[in-house]
Scaffold this motif. Structure first.
Motif, PDB file in Angstrom:
ATOM      1  N   ASP A  65       0.848  -1.191   0.000  1.00 27.66           N
ATOM      2  CA  ASP A  65       0.000   0.000   0.000  1.00 27.66           C
ATOM      3  C   ASP A  65       0.887   1.246   0.000  1.00 27.66           C
ATOM      4  OD1 ASP A  65      -2.346   1.469   0.095  1.00 27.66           O
ATOM      5  OD2 ASP A  65      -2.535   1.361   2.277  1.00 27.66           O
ATOM      6  N   ASP A  66       0.351   2.327  -0.542  1.00 27.24           N
ATOM      7  CA  ASP A  66       1.120   3.584  -0.622  1.00 27.24           C
ATOM      8  C   ASP A  66       1.372   4.209   0.744  1.00 27.24           C
ATOM      9  OD1 ASP A  66       1.355   3.418  -3.314  1.00 27.24           O
ATOM     10  OD2 ASP A  66      -0.197   4.898  -3.802  1.00 27.24           O
ATOM     11  N   TYR A  67       0.372   4.146   1.645  1.00 31.44           N
ATOM     12  CA  TYR A  67       0.476   4.823   2.945  1.00 31.44           C
ATOM     13  C   TYR A  67       1.725   4.397   3.726  1.00 31.44           C
ATOM     14  CZ  TYR A  67      -0.623   6.799   7.510  1.00 31.44           C
ATOM     15  OH  TYR A  67      -0.556   7.489   8.687  1.00 31.44           O
ATOM     16  N   PRO A  68       1.902   3.098   4.021  1.00 30.14           N
ATOM     17  CA  PRO A  68       3.115   2.719   4.756  1.00 30.14           C
ATOM     18  C   PRO A  68       4.391   3.012   3.956  1.00 30.14           C
ATOM     19  CG  PRO A  68       1.874   0.763   4.133  1.00 30.14           C
ATOM     20  CD  PRO A  68       1.025   1.938   3.785  1.00 30.14           C
ATOM     21  N   GLN A  69       4.307   2.857   2.645  1.00 28.55           N
ATOM     22  CA  GLN A  69       5.450   3.131   1.754  1.00 28.55           C
ATOM     23  C   GLN A  69       5.892   4.604   1.915  1.00 28.55           C
ATOM     24  OE1 GLN A  69       6.263   0.447  -0.754  1.00 28.55           O
ATOM     25  NE2 GLN A  69       8.195   1.544  -0.531  1.00 28.55           N
ATOM     26  N   ASN A  70       4.908   5.509   1.861  1.00 29.68           N
ATOM     27  CA  ASN A  70       5.189   6.949   1.994  1.00 29.68           C
ATOM     28  C   ASN A  70       5.732   7.298   3.379  1.00 29.68           C
ATOM     29  OD1 ASN A  70       4.310   7.324  -0.620  1.00 29.68           O
ATOM     30  ND2 ASN A  70       2.257   8.027  -0.029  1.00 29.68           N
ATOM     31  N   LYS A  71       5.168   6.648   4.404  1.00 27.95           N
ATOM     32  CA  LYS A  71       5.621   6.901   5.778  1.00 27.95           C
ATOM     33  C   LYS A  71       7.074   6.440   5.963  1.00 27.95           C
ATOM     34  CE  LYS A  71       2.183   9.017   7.563  1.00 27.95           C
ATOM     35  NZ  LYS A  71       2.377  10.411   7.962  1.00 27.95           N
ATOM     36  N   ILE A  72       7.430   5.311   5.373  1.00 26.93           N
ATOM     37  CA  ILE A  72       8.807   4.804   5.453  1.00 26.93           C
ATOM     38  C   ILE A  72       9.755   5.797   4.773  1.00 26.93           C
ATOM     39  CG2 ILE A  72      10.388   2.988   4.654  1.00 26.93           C
ATOM     40  CD1 ILE A  72       7.997   1.005   5.112  1.00 26.93           C
ATOM     41  N   ALA A  73       9.357   6.325   3.622  1.00 29.76           N
ATOM     42  CA  ALA A  73      10.174   7.311   2.902  1.00 29.76           C
ATOM     43  C   ALA A  73      10.349   8.576   3.752  1.00 29.76           C
ATOM     44  CB  ALA A  73       9.540   7.644   1.563  1.00 29.76           C
TER      45      ALA A  73
END
Length: 194
Positions: free
Chosen positions: A39-47
């Motif tokens: 999912d984009d949400y966890p991906q964006n948070k990791i970035a």
């Protein structure tokens, strides 16, 4: 369903850790969520966390460099000061102050150095004044001795008086003036006798 609940629990755990600025904990929670569901949400948070961690590492590095540069400047200032190189010491302490303006130590050292430099300048000026006075005195004595040797007693007396005015503690011009006065008085008495 179970997968979704685990995903949401990981996201919630990540969000809470992120709010508390527990970066590593938040990152592992988002990574766990990502393993359950792409999912984009966890991906964006990791970035976001990676960017934050990189900024913090950079800031720490800058702070460490600043501290090292400051300590080096202080060390150089102390070393130059102990070897009597006041101008070089002052420059080093000024560099330290430029690096960390809230530190008192280099400011105190700069004040001490300025006071010492002022004292040295005053001593040098006094030295120069005394040397000039000595030169002037010696020239007047030489001129007076010359006039005395040539029997020009009035001119000699004038020069001895000028020399005495410069250095009142000197006996030589005083003795010469008394000698001249005595000689002139004797001459005046002899003139009256004839």
């Amino acid at each position: 369903q179970e997968k979704e609940a685990a995903y949401l629990a990981s996201i919630e755990k990540g969000d809470e850790a992120l709010k508390a600025e527990k970066w590593e904990e938040a990152k592992s929670a988002y990574e766990a969520a990502l393993k359950i569901k792409k999912d984009d949400y966890p991906q964006n948070k990791i970035a976001e966390i990676d960017t934050k961690l990189a900024e913090m590492a950079k800031a720490e590095e800058a702070a460490a460099k600043l501290e090292a540069d400051y300590q080096a400047a202080i060390s150089e200032g102390d070393q130059k000061l102990s070897s009597g190189e006041l101008e070089a010491a002052k420059a080093a302490f000024e560099k330290a102050t430029a690096l960390k303006s809230d530190e008192e130590y280099p400011k105190t050292k700069i004040s001490e150095i300025d006071a010492e430099l002022k004292k040295q300048a005053e001593a040098a000026a006094e030295q120069e004044r005394l040397a000039k006075l000595e030169k002037e005195y010696n020239e007047l004595i030489a001129k007076a001795d010359q006039a005395f040797a040539a029997d020009d007693l009035e001119a000699a007396r004038k020069s001895y008086q000028a020399a005495l005015a410069l250095k009142s503690e000197e006996e030589y011009p005083q003795t010469k003036i008394e000698e001249i006065n005595s000689t002139l008085a004797d001459a005046a008495q002899q003139d009256q006798a004839y």
